[in-house]
Design a protein around this motif. Structure first.
Motif, PDB file in Angstrom:
ATOM      1  N   ILE A  40      -1.160   7.876 -12.241  1.00 35.01           N
ATOM      2  CA  ILE A  40       0.310   8.996 -11.632  1.00 35.01           C
ATOM      3  C   ILE A  40       0.273   9.884 -10.282  1.00 35.01           C
ATOM      4  CG2 ILE A  40       1.553  10.379 -13.086  1.00 35.01           C
ATOM      5  CD1 ILE A  40       1.526   7.624 -14.500  1.00 35.01           C
ATOM      6  N   ALA A  41      -1.105  10.017 -10.214  1.00 36.50           N
ATOM      7  CA  ALA A  41      -0.932  10.880  -9.042  1.00 36.50           C
ATOM      8  C   ALA A  41      -0.510  10.155  -7.580  1.00 36.50           C
ATOM      9  CB  ALA A  41      -2.097  11.576  -8.573  1.00 36.50           C
ATOM     10  N   LEU A  42      -1.164   8.952  -7.514  1.00 41.56           N
ATOM     11  CA  LEU A  42      -0.799   8.277  -6.278  1.00 41.56           C
ATOM     12  C   LEU A  42       1.010   7.970  -6.640  1.00 41.56           C
ATOM     13  CD1 LEU A  42      -4.301   5.643  -6.830  1.00 41.56           C
ATOM     14  CD2 LEU A  42      -3.609   7.268  -4.911  1.00 41.56           C
ATOM     15  N   ILE A  43       1.285   7.284  -7.619  1.00 43.28           N
ATOM     16  CA  ILE A  43       2.321   7.327  -7.435  1.00 43.28           C
ATOM     17  C   ILE A  43       3.212   8.398  -7.023  1.00 43.28           C
ATOM     18  CG2 ILE A  43       4.457   5.988  -8.787  1.00 43.28           C
ATOM     19  CD1 ILE A  43       2.068   4.816 -10.829  1.00 43.28           C
ATOM     20  N   ARG A  44       2.793   9.585  -7.648  1.00 51.49           N
ATOM     21  CA  ARG A  44       3.535  10.385  -7.143  1.00 51.49           C
ATOM     22  C   ARG A  44       3.833  10.871  -5.490  1.00 51.49           C
ATOM     23  NH1 ARG A  44       2.037  14.161 -12.269  1.00 51.49           N
ATOM     24  NH2 ARG A  44       3.420  13.370 -13.404  1.00 51.49           N
ATOM     25  N   GLU A  45       2.446   9.785  -5.145  1.00 45.55           N
ATOM     26  CA  GLU A  45       2.451  10.271  -3.714  1.00 45.55           C
ATOM     27  C   GLU A  45       2.252   9.080  -3.002  1.00 45.55           C
ATOM     28  OE1 GLU A  45      -1.783  10.915  -2.697  1.00 45.55           O
ATOM     29  OE2 GLU A  45      -2.201  12.343  -4.294  1.00 45.55           O
ATOM     30  N   GLY A  46       3.561   8.598  -3.532  1.00 49.07           N
ATOM     31  CA  GLY A  46       4.425   7.436  -2.490  1.00 49.07           C
ATOM     32  C   GLY A  46       3.548   6.198  -2.636  1.00 49.07           C
ATOM     33  N   ASN A  47       2.416   6.050  -3.136  1.00 48.94           N
ATOM     34  CA  ASN A  47       1.434   4.635  -3.022  1.00 48.94           C
ATOM     35  C   ASN A  47       2.454   3.325  -3.932  1.00 48.94           C
ATOM     36  OD1 ASN A  47      -0.619   3.226  -3.788  1.00 48.94           O
ATOM     37  ND2 ASN A  47      -2.052   4.659  -2.980  1.00 48.94           N
ATOM     38  N   ILE A  48       2.357   2.593  -3.267  1.00 45.28           N
ATOM     39  CA  ILE A  48       3.148   0.964  -3.425  1.00 45.28           C
ATOM     40  C   ILE A  48       2.191   0.286  -4.006  1.00 45.28           C
ATOM     41  CG2 ILE A  48       4.348  -0.291  -2.979  1.00 45.28           C
ATOM     42  CD1 ILE A  48       5.553   0.901  -0.879  1.00 45.28           C
ATOM     43  N   ALA A  49       0.941  -0.024  -3.865  1.00 46.86           N
ATOM     44  CA  ALA A  49      -0.143  -0.502  -4.501  1.00 46.86           C
ATOM     45  C   ALA A  49      -0.212   0.175  -5.740  1.00 46.86           C
ATOM     46  CB  ALA A  49      -1.609  -0.503  -3.429  1.00 46.86           C
ATOM     47  N   ALA A  50      -0.184   1.373  -6.117  1.00 45.66           N
ATOM     48  CA  ALA A  50      -1.060   2.149  -7.647  1.00 45.66           C
ATOM     49  C   ALA A  50       0.459   1.468  -8.783  1.00 45.66           C
ATOM     50  CB  ALA A  50      -1.014   3.611  -7.669  1.00 45.66           C
ATOM     51  N   SER A 105     -10.867   0.344  -4.802  1.00 45.76           N
ATOM     52  CA  SER A 105     -10.778   1.133  -2.992  1.00 45.76           C
ATOM     53  C   SER A 105      -9.335   0.934  -2.631  1.00 45.76           C
ATOM     54  CB  SER A 105     -11.944   1.198  -2.601  1.00 45.76           C
ATOM     55  OG  SER A 105     -12.431   0.205  -1.709  1.00 45.76           O
ATOM     56  N   ASP A 106      -9.020  -0.512  -2.737  1.00 41.97           N
ATOM     57  CA  ASP A 106      -7.833  -0.827  -2.121  1.00 41.97           C
ATOM     58  C   ASP A 106      -6.404  -0.246  -2.175  1.00 41.97           C
ATOM     59  OD1 ASP A 106      -9.470  -2.647  -0.699  1.00 41.97           O
ATOM     60  OD2 ASP A 106      -8.884  -4.641  -1.676  1.00 41.97           O
ATOM     61  N   ILE A 107      -6.290   0.096  -3.955  1.00 43.64           N
ATOM     62  CA  ILE A 107      -5.097   0.705  -4.369  1.00 43.64           C
ATOM     63  C   ILE A 107      -5.333   2.268  -4.309  1.00 43.64           C
ATOM     64  CG2 ILE A 107      -4.515   1.691  -6.955  1.00 43.64           C
ATOM     65  CD1 ILE A 107      -4.309  -1.595  -6.912  1.00 43.64           C
ATOM     66  N   PRO A 108      -6.458   2.591  -4.252  1.00 39.60           N
ATOM     67  CA  PRO A 108      -5.719   3.993  -3.711  1.00 39.60           C
ATOM     68  C   PRO A 108      -5.627   4.150  -2.143  1.00 39.60           C
ATOM     69  CG  PRO A 108      -7.817   4.681  -4.681  1.00 39.60           C
ATOM     70  CD  PRO A 108      -7.309   2.769  -4.953  1.00 39.60           C
ATOM     71  N   ALA A 109      -5.924   2.776  -0.977  1.00 41.72           N
ATOM     72  CA  ALA A 109      -5.577   2.933   0.333  1.00 41.72           C
ATOM     73  C   ALA A 109      -4.323   2.727   0.763  1.00 41.72           C
ATOM     74  CB  ALA A 109      -6.751   2.679   0.392  1.00 41.72           C
ATOM     75  N   ASN A 110      -3.828   1.919  -0.219  1.00 41.60           N
ATOM     76  CA  ASN A 110      -2.259   1.940  -0.874  1.00 41.60           C
ATOM     77  C   ASN A 110      -2.016   0.001   0.391  1.00 41.60           C
ATOM     78  OD1 ASN A 110       0.281   1.617  -1.173  1.00 41.60           O
ATOM     79  ND2 ASN A 110       1.534   2.858   0.380  1.00 41.60           N
ATOM     80  N   LYS A 111      -3.516  -0.134  -0.319  1.00 47.15           N
ATOM     81  CA  LYS A 111      -3.714  -1.701   0.122  1.00 47.15           C
ATOM     82  C   LYS A 111      -2.240  -2.483  -0.786  1.00 47.15           C
ATOM     83  CE  LYS A 111      -7.414  -1.757   2.287  1.00 47.15           C
ATOM     84  NZ  LYS A 111      -9.143  -2.495   3.092  1.00 47.15           N
TER      85      LYS A 111
END
Length: 135
Positions: A40-50, A105-111
């Motif tokens: 949820i935090a990653l999505i709020r930051e714009g993380n497409i992978a998450a 580690s890939d998801i938080p890194a927005n891979k």
């Protein structure tokens, strides 16, 4: 349609949708707790992978849950198969971790490729899960 049939239909609808919302909320809570990153935090930051991975997980679970609803004979039956679907869908994350060990580690890194893969794996497993519930 008689009032009694209408009342019975409404009761069935509301009991099934209430159970489905509870199961969906349970799935989301468990899923975001078993992943070592904060979707949820990653999505709020714009993380497409998450977003892709969580969206696929939700769509996969909803697909299986919809099949459980459509094929159940009661709200208890639907809830049982909804829980079975929940467990199967959680396995998708475990399978993805086996296939791509670095995915945590890939998801938080927005891979994005990893997010799409995890989302697609979850959706595909949800479709198979749903098809297996058409007894």
């Amino acid at each position: 349609m008689s009032e009694q049939l209408l009342a019975h239909g409404l009761l069935a609808f509301f009991s099934h949708i209430a159970a489905a919302f509870v199961l969906l909320a349970l799935f989301i809570v468990i899923y975001i707790r078993i992943t070592p990153y904060r979707e949820i935090a990653l999505i709020r930051e714009g993380n497409i992978a998450a977003a892709a991975s969580l969206s696929g997980a939700l769509l996969g679970y909803c697909t299986a849950l919809a099949s459980a609803i459509a094929n159940s004979v009661s709200v208890i039956d639907m809830s049982f198969w909804g829980l079975v679907a929940l467990v199967i869908q959680l396995l998708a994350f475990g399978i993805a971790r086996l296939l791509i060990p670095g995915i945590v580690s890939d998801i938080p890194a927005n891979k994005i490729a990893s997010g799409i893969f995890l989302g697609a794996l979850s959706l595909g497993l949800g479709m198979i899960n749903a098809a297996c519930m058409t007894y």
